[in-house]
Design a protein around this motif. Structure first.
Motif, PDB file in Angstrom:
ATOM      1  N   GLU A 109      -0.253   7.599   3.062  1.00  0.00           N
ATOM      2  CA  GLU A 109       1.058   7.545   4.227  1.00  0.00           C
ATOM      3  C   GLU A 109       0.941   6.533   5.025  1.00  0.00           C
ATOM      4  N   ASP A 110      -0.111   5.997   5.585  1.00  0.00           N
ATOM      5  CA  ASP A 110      -0.116   4.784   6.609  1.00  0.00           C
ATOM      6  C   ASP A 110       0.094   3.662   5.821  1.00  0.00           C
TER       7      ASP A 110
ATOM      8  N   LYS B  83       1.993   3.095   3.083  1.00  0.00           N
ATOM      9  CA  LYS B  83       3.209   2.964   2.728  1.00  0.00           C
ATOM     10  C   LYS B  83       4.188   2.954   3.828  1.00  0.00           C
ATOM     11  N   LYS B  84       3.918   3.461   5.093  1.00  0.00           N
ATOM     12  CA  LYS B  84       4.754   3.173   6.300  1.00  0.00           C
ATOM     13  C   LYS B  84       4.564   1.777   6.777  1.00  0.00           C
ATOM     14  N   PHE B  85       3.563   1.198   6.912  1.00  0.00           N
ATOM     15  CA  PHE B  85       3.397  -0.155   7.282  1.00  0.00           C
ATOM     16  C   PHE B  85       4.104  -1.268   6.145  1.00  0.00           C
ATOM     17  N   GLU B  86       3.939  -0.746   5.016  1.00  0.00           N
ATOM     18  CA  GLU B  86       4.501  -1.569   4.010  1.00  0.00           C
ATOM     19  C   GLU B  86       6.051  -1.494   4.088  1.00  0.00           C
ATOM     20  N   GLN B  87       6.581  -0.292   4.452  1.00  0.00           N
ATOM     21  CA  GLN B  87       7.848  -0.276   4.508  1.00  0.00           C
ATOM     22  C   GLN B  87       8.446  -1.114   5.734  1.00  0.00           C
ATOM     23  N   ARG B  88       7.758  -0.937   6.636  1.00  0.00           N
ATOM     24  CA  ARG B  88       8.152  -1.663   8.015  1.00  0.00           C
ATOM     25  C   ARG B  88       8.159  -3.373   7.584  1.00  0.00           C
TER      26      ARG B  88
ATOM     27  N   TYR C 134       0.301  -4.405   8.215  1.00  0.00           N
ATOM     28  CA  TYR C 134       0.490  -4.328   6.854  1.00  0.00           C
ATOM     29  C   TYR C 134      -0.986  -4.734   6.108  1.00  0.00           C
TER      30      TYR C 134
ATOM     31  N   CYS D  65      -3.645  -2.649   6.696  1.00  0.00           N
ATOM     32  CA  CYS D  65      -3.967  -1.325   5.639  1.00  0.00           C
ATOM     33  C   CYS D  65      -4.277  -1.904   4.445  1.00  0.00           C
TER      34      CYS D  65
END
Length: 151
Positions: free
Chosen positions: A12-13, A15-20, A38, A41
């Motif tokens: 989930e981390d 995914k969150k940083f990839e999205q940002r 990113y 991660c």
């Protein structure tokens, strides 16, 4: 050092940083912070392709910044990423680069020692495998020689 190198990112981390990061890329150039988070991660991922992508993003950041503190962080995580990829020569180069600039950097010294230990361990394991294979090959040749001598 083992804990840092072996740490795995939570999906989930990642995914969150990839999205940002991707959102910022769509709007233009991502911030150094978004790119670093990113990449950080990615180098803690278990996927070799993620590890490679993370090291490429860190290299890009390293070449773009003049901030010496940021450069040190990028070098450290480049060493982590390449260690995880078992690219020890590259990892060692990055860890030693930190020590060139900051000879007293305890974390860089520990990383260098950790990488050298991994290199030695894997070198010995590699030698044991080669030695074992050579023994099997020698045994097969000796067996073949005995079989031919009986004829």
């Amino acid at each position: 050092m083992e804990a840092i190198v072996q740490e795995v990112v939570k999906p989930e981390d990642l995914k969150k940083f990839e999205q940002r990061f991707n959102e910022q890329c769509l709007r233009g150039q991502p911030s150094a912070t978004a790119q670093f988070e990113y990449a950080w991660c990615l180098v803690r991922s278990q996927s070799p392709s993620d590890l490679r992508k993370g090291t490429l993003l860190l290299q890009e950041l390293f070449h773009k910044t003049a901030d010496e503190t940021a450069k040190r962080d990028y070098l450290f995580y480049l060493a982590v990423g390449h260690t995880r990829l078992k690219e020890y020569e590259k990892a060692l180069k990055y860890a030693k680069a930190i020590q060139q600039v900051e000879p007293g950097n305890h974390q860089a010294r520990e990383m260098t020692a950790y990488i050298e230990k991994k290199m030695k361990k894997e070198g010995l394991i590699g030698m044991a495998i080669v030695g074992g294979a050579a023994a099997v090959a020698f045994g097969a040749l000796a067996g073949l020689g005995v079989a031919l001598a009986k004829k």
